[in-house]
Write an enzyme that holds these catalytic residues in place. Structure first.
Site, short mmCIF file in Angstrom:
data_model
loop_
_atom_site.label_atom_id
_atom_site.label_comp_id
_atom_site.label_asym_id
_atom_site.label_seq_id
_atom_site.Cartn_x
_atom_site.Cartn_y
_atom_site.Cartn_z
N ILE A 1 2.29 -20.27 38.15
CA ILE A 1 2.25 -19.50 36.90
C ILE A 1 2.42 -20.40 35.67
CG2 ILE A 1 4.69 -18.82 36.70
CD1 ILE A 1 1.58 -16.62 36.09
N SER B 1 10.88 -30.34 36.79
CA SER B 1 10.45 -29.80 38.07
C SER B 1 10.73 -30.88 39.11
CB SER B 1 8.95 -29.46 38.01
OG SER B 1 8.62 -28.41 38.87
N ARG B 2 11.16 -30.46 40.32
CA ARG B 2 11.59 -31.45 41.30
C ARG B 2 10.44 -32.29 41.83
NH1 ARG B 2 13.86 -27.07 45.20
NH2 ARG B 2 11.69 -26.55 44.76
N LYS C 1 9.40 -13.14 35.13
CA LYS C 1 9.85 -11.96 35.87
C LYS C 1 9.98 -12.29 37.36
CE LYS C 1 7.11 -10.83 38.60
NZ LYS C 1 5.99 -10.96 39.54
N ASP D 1 7.66 -8.56 44.63
CA ASP D 1 7.34 -9.55 43.59
C ASP D 1 6.13 -9.08 42.76
OD1 ASP D 1 7.58 -12.42 42.40
OD2 ASP D 1 5.47 -12.20 42.98
P1 NAP Z 1 5.38 -21.37 42.59
O1 NAP Z 1 3.93 -21.67 42.50
O2 NAP Z 1 6.06 -21.48 43.90
O3 NAP Z 1 6.09 -22.27 41.49
C1 NAP Z 1 7.46 -22.24 41.23
C2 NAP Z 1 7.93 -23.67 41.01
O4 NAP Z 1 9.33 -23.64 40.79
C3 NAP Z 1 7.72 -24.53 42.24
O5 NAP Z 1 6.49 -25.20 42.17
C4 NAP Z 1 8.91 -25.47 42.22
O6 NAP Z 1 8.51 -26.72 41.64
C5 NAP Z 1 9.93 -24.84 41.30
N1 NAP Z 1 11.17 -24.49 41.98
C6 NAP Z 1 12.41 -24.70 41.51
N2 NAP Z 1 13.34 -24.26 42.36
C7 NAP Z 1 12.69 -23.75 43.41
C8 NAP Z 1 13.12 -23.14 44.61
N3 NAP Z 1 14.41 -22.97 44.90
N4 NAP Z 1 12.17 -22.74 45.49
C9 NAP Z 1 10.86 -22.92 45.22
N5 NAP Z 1 10.40 -23.49 44.08
C10 NAP Z 1 11.31 -23.90 43.18
O7 NAP Z 1 5.66 -19.88 42.07
P2 NAP Z 1 4.87 -19.09 40.92
O8 NAP Z 1 3.77 -18.28 41.51
O9 NAP Z 1 4.56 -19.98 39.80
O10 NAP Z 1 6.00 -18.02 40.54
C11 NAP Z 1 7.16 -18.39 39.81
C12 NAP Z 1 7.69 -17.16 39.12
O11 NAP Z 1 6.67 -16.65 38.27
C13 NAP Z 1 8.06 -16.02 40.08
O12 NAP Z 1 9.22 -15.38 39.65
C14 NAP Z 1 6.88 -15.07 40.00
O13 NAP Z 1 7.24 -13.72 40.21
C15 NAP Z 1 6.44 -15.28 38.55
N6 NAP Z 1 5.02 -14.97 38.36
C16 NAP Z 1 4.07 -15.47 39.19
C17 NAP Z 1 2.74 -15.09 39.00
C18 NAP Z 1 1.63 -15.61 39.87
O14 NAP Z 1 0.50 -15.09 39.77
N7 NAP Z 1 1.84 -16.60 40.72
C19 NAP Z 1 2.41 -14.21 37.97
C20 NAP Z 1 3.40 -13.78 37.10
C21 NAP Z 1 4.71 -14.16 37.32
P3 NAP Z 1 9.30 -28.06 42.07
O15 NAP Z 1 9.30 -28.10 43.57
O16 NAP Z 1 8.53 -29.14 41.43
O17 NAP Z 1 10.71 -27.89 41.53
#
Ligand code: NAP
Length: 310
Positions: free
Chosen positions: A16, A38-39, A92, A170
């Site tokens: 996101i 970011s890690r 969110k 989610d």
């Molecule tokens: P994602 O692709 O998994 O990215 C989240 C990033 O957060 C990871 O790449 C990771 O980067 C970091 N992170 C830090 N602590 C973490 C942990 N304990 N476990 C896993 N990752 C961790 O997820 P995302 O889809 O972007 O979603 C993130 C948030 O945005 C969620 O709350 C989701 O509901 C919201 N969201 C997502 C979307 C969508 O379409 N994907 C849409 C709207 C909102 P590092 O490993 O580099 O730290």
């Protein structure tokens, strides 16, 4: 004199952050993207550290952070930022529990910082017109039909299956953020059913029955194993008409007339609102959608289903 841009750091560079936050920030002169924490990931040309603490310790000036990690990792990062008197925007859902969000709100107030708990689906183009149309109407029935293929929309996101990751809630919480914005009455959970794969901690499908305080019956059905195009639809039946939102709130159809689609400005609107809150030194923290999910977990019946294999 024009205000100086707000120097913002993104925390948690994942799907996101790349898909929505970076383009929205690049298009908004109220913000300057000065760093990311970011890690494992970084953004080309943007100063990077593995944690917010380390980024702050480099001495670059940061006024605000936008936290895009999964919910389980949100509280500690947000609390650390608020303790440093930064302004904070939360993806969110705003946290893994209701009390941690309340604690962040208290901390923001004590520090004089702005805290913004975002609900991007509320910014979908047809949500405001839907709320206007429903205002003053008597709602009889609501049906939320929110289905998508988790393998397409959340590939490799193991956090979603871990406690606090919400599973199918989610995406489902997006629908709840819409109904709590458009309905002219509040709703409470009556019962729920949660289907949890035997190898996961969160549901892969769920249904929630809710009741509006003016008697409307609300049924939400969420499914993470829906093949093909997603179905993000809400039907609202009133005494004198019918409203349908499709494509997650982008498209509005009233009484079967030609659907109206408007431009997607969800994240542009979120950052415009965050800039307004920061300049006004105000917060916006609405936990109602998360409260409904929490209640579904509290009173829902659990059913164990086949293991989920990605
Ligand atoms: P994602 O692709 O998994 O990215 C989240 C990033 O957060 C990871 O790449 C990771 O980067 C970091 N992170 C830090 N602590 C973490 C942990 N304990 N476990 C896993 N990752 C961790 O997820 P995302 O889809 O972007 O979603 C993130 C948030 O945005 C969620 O709350 C989701 O509901 C919201 N969201 C997502 C979307 C969508 O379409 N994907 C849409 C709207 C909102 P590092 O490993 O580099 O730290």
């Amino acid at each position: 004199m024009a205000d100086k841009p707000i120097r913002l750091a993104l925390v948690g560079v994942g799907k996101i952050a790349r898909d929505q936050h970076v383009p929205a920030l690049e298009a908004n002169p109220d913000f300057e993207l000065v760093g990311c924490a970011s890690r494992h990931q970084s953004l080309d040309g943007v100063p990077h550290a593995v944690s917010l603490e380390e980024l702050l310790d480099t001495g670059i000036g940061i006024d605000a952070v936008s936290i895009c990690t999964p919910p389980q990792a949100r509280y500690e990062i947000a609390a650390a930022a608020l303790r440093r008197c930064l302004d904070v925007m939360l993806e969110k859902p705003p946290g893994a529990t209701l009390n941690e969000v309340a604690a962040l709100e208290g901390l923001a107030n004590a520090q004089g910082s702005s805290l913004f708990a975002t609900w991007h689906s509320r910014e979908a183009a047809s949500v405001a017109p839907a709320r206007d149309w429903l205002s003053g109407r008597r709602v009889v029935r609501v049906h939320i039909d929110w289905r998508e293929d988790v393998r397409v929309w959340h590939p490799g996101q193991t956090w979603i299956w871990q406690a606090g990751g919400l599973g199918v809630f989610d995406p489902g919480i997006n629908a709840l953020s819409i109904i709590t914005q458009i309905l002219p009455q509040s709703v409470r959970v009556i019962d729920a059913e949660l289907a949890v794969p035997e190898n996961c901690e969160t549901p892969i499908a769920a249904s929630i029955r809710m009741l509006g305080d003016a008697g409307a019956e609300v049924l939400a059905e969420f499914d993470f194993l829906h093949p093909g195009p997603p179905r993000w639809q809400i039907d609202v039946e009133c005494e004198d008409g019918h409203l349908r939102l499709t494509r997650g709130g982008a498209v509005l159809e009233i009484d079967g007339d030609t659907p109206v689609t408007a431009e997607d400005r969800e994240y542009a609107n979120l950052y415009r609102r965050f800039a307004d809150l920061v300049r006004a030194r105000e917060s916006d923290v609405d936990c109602e959608p998360l409260r409904l999910v929490a209640d579904a977990f509290l009173c829902g019946r659990r059913r164990t289903v086949d293991a989920f294999v990605e």
